[in-house]
Scaffold this active site. Sequence first.
Site, PDB file in Angstrom:
ATOM      1  N   HIS A 306       0.859  -1.193   0.000  1.00 47.99           N
ATOM      2  CA  HIS A 306       0.000   0.000   0.000  1.00 47.99           C
ATOM      3  C   HIS A 306       0.891   1.238   0.000  1.00 47.99           C
ATOM      4  O   HIS A 306       1.949   1.254   0.620  1.00 47.99           O
ATOM      5  CB  HIS A 306      -0.894   0.013   1.260  1.00 47.99           C
ATOM      6  CG  HIS A 306      -2.072   0.919   1.146  1.00 47.99           C
ATOM      7  ND1 HIS A 306      -1.983   2.266   1.363  1.00 47.99           N
ATOM      8  CD2 HIS A 306      -3.357   0.680   0.804  1.00 47.99           C
ATOM      9  CE1 HIS A 306      -3.174   2.818   1.183  1.00 47.99           C
ATOM     10  NE2 HIS A 306      -4.018   1.880   0.840  1.00 47.99           N
ATOM     11  N   ASP A 363      -7.934  -5.422   0.085  1.00 48.56           N
ATOM     12  CA  ASP A 363      -8.388  -6.302  -1.006  1.00 48.56           C
ATOM     13  C   ASP A 363      -7.997  -7.753  -0.820  1.00 48.56           C
ATOM     14  O   ASP A 363      -8.381  -8.597  -1.625  1.00 48.56           O
ATOM     15  CB  ASP A 363      -7.800  -5.785  -2.328  1.00 48.56           C
ATOM     16  CG  ASP A 363      -8.379  -4.428  -2.671  1.00 48.56           C
ATOM     17  OD1 ASP A 363      -7.595  -3.470  -2.803  1.00 48.56           O
ATOM     18  OD2 ASP A 363      -9.613  -4.328  -2.751  1.00 48.56           O
TER      19      ASP A 363
HETATM   20  C1  SDX Z   1      -6.236  -0.032  -2.771  1.00 47.32           C
HETATM   21  O1  SDX Z   1      -4.497   4.467  -1.921  1.00 47.32           O
HETATM   22  C2  SDX Z   1      -5.432   3.843  -1.325  1.00 47.32           C
HETATM   23  O2  SDX Z   1      -5.828   4.228  -0.235  1.00 47.32           O
HETATM   24  C3  SDX Z   1      -6.030   2.650  -2.075  1.00 47.32           C
HETATM   25  C4  SDX Z   1      -6.992   1.806  -1.282  1.00 47.32           C
HETATM   26  C5  SDX Z   1      -8.290   2.555  -1.017  1.00 47.32           C
HETATM   27  O3  SDX Z   1      -9.009   2.168  -0.085  1.00 47.32           O
HETATM   28  O4  SDX Z   1      -8.619   3.456  -1.847  1.00 47.32           O
HETATM   29  O5  SDX Z   1      -6.439   1.405  -0.041  1.00 47.32           O
HETATM   30  C6  SDX Z   1      -7.400   0.564  -2.073  1.00 47.32           C
HETATM   31  O6  SDX Z   1      -5.989   0.306  -3.902  1.00 47.32           O
HETATM   32  C7  SDX Z   1      -5.351  -0.990  -2.017  1.00 47.32           C
HETATM   33  C8  SDX Z   1      -4.124  -1.474  -2.871  1.00 47.32           C
HETATM   34  C9  SDX Z   1      -4.620  -2.583  -3.792  1.00 47.32           C
HETATM   35  N1  SDX Z   1      -3.585  -2.923  -4.781  1.00 47.32           N
HETATM   36  C10 SDX Z   1      -2.929  -4.104  -4.710  1.00 47.32           C
HETATM   37  O7  SDX Z   1      -3.085  -4.921  -3.804  1.00 47.32           O
HETATM   38  C11 SDX Z   1      -2.013  -4.369  -5.899  1.00 47.32           C
HETATM   39  C12 SDX Z   1      -0.662  -4.900  -5.397  1.00 47.32           C
HETATM   40  N2  SDX Z   1       0.015  -3.805  -4.699  1.00 47.32           N
HETATM   41  C13 SDX Z   1       0.970  -3.006  -5.454  1.00 47.32           C
HETATM   42  O8  SDX Z   1       0.660  -2.826  -6.793  1.00 47.32           O
HETATM   43  C14 SDX Z   1       1.496  -1.797  -4.674  1.00 47.32           C
HETATM   44  O9  SDX Z   1       1.774  -2.219  -3.403  1.00 47.32           O
HETATM   45  C15 SDX Z   1       0.643  -0.548  -4.605  1.00 47.32           C
HETATM   46  C16 SDX Z   1       0.218  -0.054  -5.955  1.00 47.32           C
HETATM   47  C17 SDX Z   1      -0.593  -0.793  -3.791  1.00 47.32           C
HETATM   48  C18 SDX Z   1       1.484   0.549  -3.925  1.00 47.32           C
HETATM   49  O10 SDX Z   1       2.524   0.817  -4.783  1.00 47.32           O
HETATM   50  P1  SDX Z   1       3.619   1.968  -4.423  1.00 47.32           P
HETATM   51  O11 SDX Z   1       3.270   2.657  -3.153  1.00 47.32           O
HETATM   52  O12 SDX Z   1       3.811   2.803  -5.641  1.00 47.32           O
HETATM   53  O13 SDX Z   1       4.897   1.121  -4.076  1.00 47.32           O
HETATM   54  P2  SDX Z   1       5.936   0.637  -5.146  1.00 47.32           P
HETATM   55  O14 SDX Z   1       5.245   0.094  -6.347  1.00 47.32           O
HETATM   56  O15 SDX Z   1       6.939   1.713  -5.322  1.00 47.32           O
HETATM   57  O16 SDX Z   1       6.606  -0.624  -4.393  1.00 47.32           O
HETATM   58  C19 SDX Z   1       7.630  -0.424  -3.435  1.00 47.32           C
HETATM   59  C20 SDX Z   1       8.445  -1.718  -3.493  1.00 47.32           C
HETATM   60  C21 SDX Z   1       8.881  -2.078  -4.920  1.00 47.32           C
HETATM   61  O17 SDX Z   1      10.056  -2.869  -4.811  1.00 47.32           O
HETATM   62  P3  SDX Z   1      11.508  -2.114  -5.038  1.00 47.32           P
HETATM   63  O18 SDX Z   1      11.444  -1.461  -6.401  1.00 47.32           O
HETATM   64  O19 SDX Z   1      11.619  -1.116  -3.896  1.00 47.32           O
HETATM   65  O20 SDX Z   1      12.517  -3.235  -4.950  1.00 47.32           O
HETATM   66  O21 SDX Z   1       7.625  -2.821  -3.070  1.00 47.32           O
HETATM   67  C22 SDX Z   1       7.443  -3.743  -4.148  1.00 47.32           C
HETATM   68  C23 SDX Z   1       7.784  -2.987  -5.418  1.00 47.32           C
HETATM   69  O22 SDX Z   1       8.244  -3.897  -6.415  1.00 47.32           O
HETATM   70  N3  SDX Z   1       6.019  -4.134  -4.096  1.00 47.32           N
HETATM   71  C24 SDX Z   1       5.567  -5.380  -4.265  1.00 47.32           C
HETATM   72  C25 SDX Z   1       4.176  -5.294  -4.083  1.00 47.32           C
HETATM   73  N4  SDX Z   1       3.825  -4.025  -3.829  1.00 47.32           N
HETATM   74  C26 SDX Z   1       4.968  -3.301  -3.845  1.00 47.32           C
HETATM   75  N5  SDX Z   1       6.195  -6.546  -4.553  1.00 47.32           N
HETATM   76  C27 SDX Z   1       5.424  -7.657  -4.651  1.00 47.32           C
HETATM   77  N6  SDX Z   1       4.063  -7.658  -4.477  1.00 47.32           N
HETATM   78  C28 SDX Z   1       3.418  -6.505  -4.193  1.00 47.32           C
HETATM   79  N7  SDX Z   1       2.088  -6.489  -4.035  1.00 47.32           N
END
Ligand code: SDX
Length: 428
Positions: A306, A363
Amino acid sequence: MADKKATLTLEGEAPIELDVLHGTLGENEIDIRTLGSKGLFTFDPGFTSTASCESKITYIDGDEGILLHRGFPIDQLALHSNYLEVCYILLNGEAPTQAQFDEFRTTVTRHTMIHEQINRLFMGFRRDSHPMAVMCGVTGALAAFYHDSLDVNIERHREIAAFRLLSKMPTVAAMCYKYSIGQPFVYPRNDLSYAGNFLNMMFSTPCEEYKVNPVLERAMDRILVLHADHEQNASTSTVRTAGSSGANPFACIAAGIASLWGPAHGGANEACLRMLEEISSVDHIPEFVKRAKDKNDSFRLMGFGHRVYKNYDPRATVMRETCHEVLNELGMKDDLLEVAMELEHIALNDPYFIERKLYPNVDFYSGIILKAMGIPSSMFTVIFAMARTVGWIAHWKEMHDDGIKIARPRQLYTGYDKREFSSQLNKK
Ligand code: SDX
């Protein structure tokens, strides 16, 4: 409030003093509004360090895993309130008296029908259209039906639009489902609760009486509460941006639906269930965890991570408890829950997830509950959108009440410098 200062010093330039703002709760924020007039701009794709507005509606502490709606903790609201009371709180700022709640509930109940002409709108879609595409289209089309409350500068018009949206989204959502399975639309019933009415419109048919299961009704109401609002997430920011130009409220909510549909946002519940089904057994979890950590693999653990929560999403905790409750009370066993619990355990003990503070989010469990309730995964984000409509409206109203300023971000331009044009067309 600003009682601290920050100083910005650019090489060879006089230092610039900036106010440091702090709200009731949360981080201090540097007020950079005056930088533009000095020819200076900041760069922050994805707004990872930027506040887009001031708000009194919802507060999230990502490190502590805290979520407050008008100051009330989400776990208390989920366990002791109901969705319509939470709607009142989000929209009005205070918990309603019984008289205020009764009036609010009556107004919402009395606006649940949609114009009969809209039924024909559905006929333009293929039956196998994704329900989110249909919901987005039909919601935007509501702008064409309600001309009597379109002046967003009039508070009463904003209030009427808010009630119409809050009342009609369950009807539109259920119609998206009925249309996809070729069953007749079911009219709303004023004798049922908000959640019960939705379940009835989803599952009843003209052929036999449908009795709303109180266990499912309570679970659905709790799911709606847990998804009601979440401060400046992508879809809410989309609604604020669309609304900042004075756009039609139904069109703004349609924009929010479009943004929520993305798998990185509200589409994650559907994607998470598909992921659990693909994993299918606890034996396969290590392979998928390996893929999630592989930078060359686009696979991510859906329902994990998140932008704000760097601790457990408090909604996921309540959702997990509700998941066990619903499955136990329905006497159901779901292998996917076993996979989810083991996946959560493995990921929470894996350095990759620990270092990046990746925890289950809202989720992660919702899909298992909705599946147990007989709801197809294609409808999961539709239900999220139905629940989040009140949050979108609350922020849209707050923006208007505070005085709107059109959202117009700047950019870092890295394209061509000025160059002479000569057409390459029709040249031998
Ligand atoms: C919702 O914003 C809100 O409030 C949203 C929400 C709401 O109520 O409105 O809470 C609802 O959207 C919840 C989130 C649902 N999405 C997912 O579950 C999809 C999977 N999650 C990711 O796509 C991700 O965690 C995000 C999009 C939710 C957040 O992405 P960020 O904050 O941009 O973080 P990032 O992509 O920069 O990741 C940071 C690191 C990265 O690794 P490095 O480059 O530092 O090595 O964490 C890794 C990412 O690769 N990472 C994950 C991951 N999420 C982040 N690796 C594996 N699996 C994951 N799910």
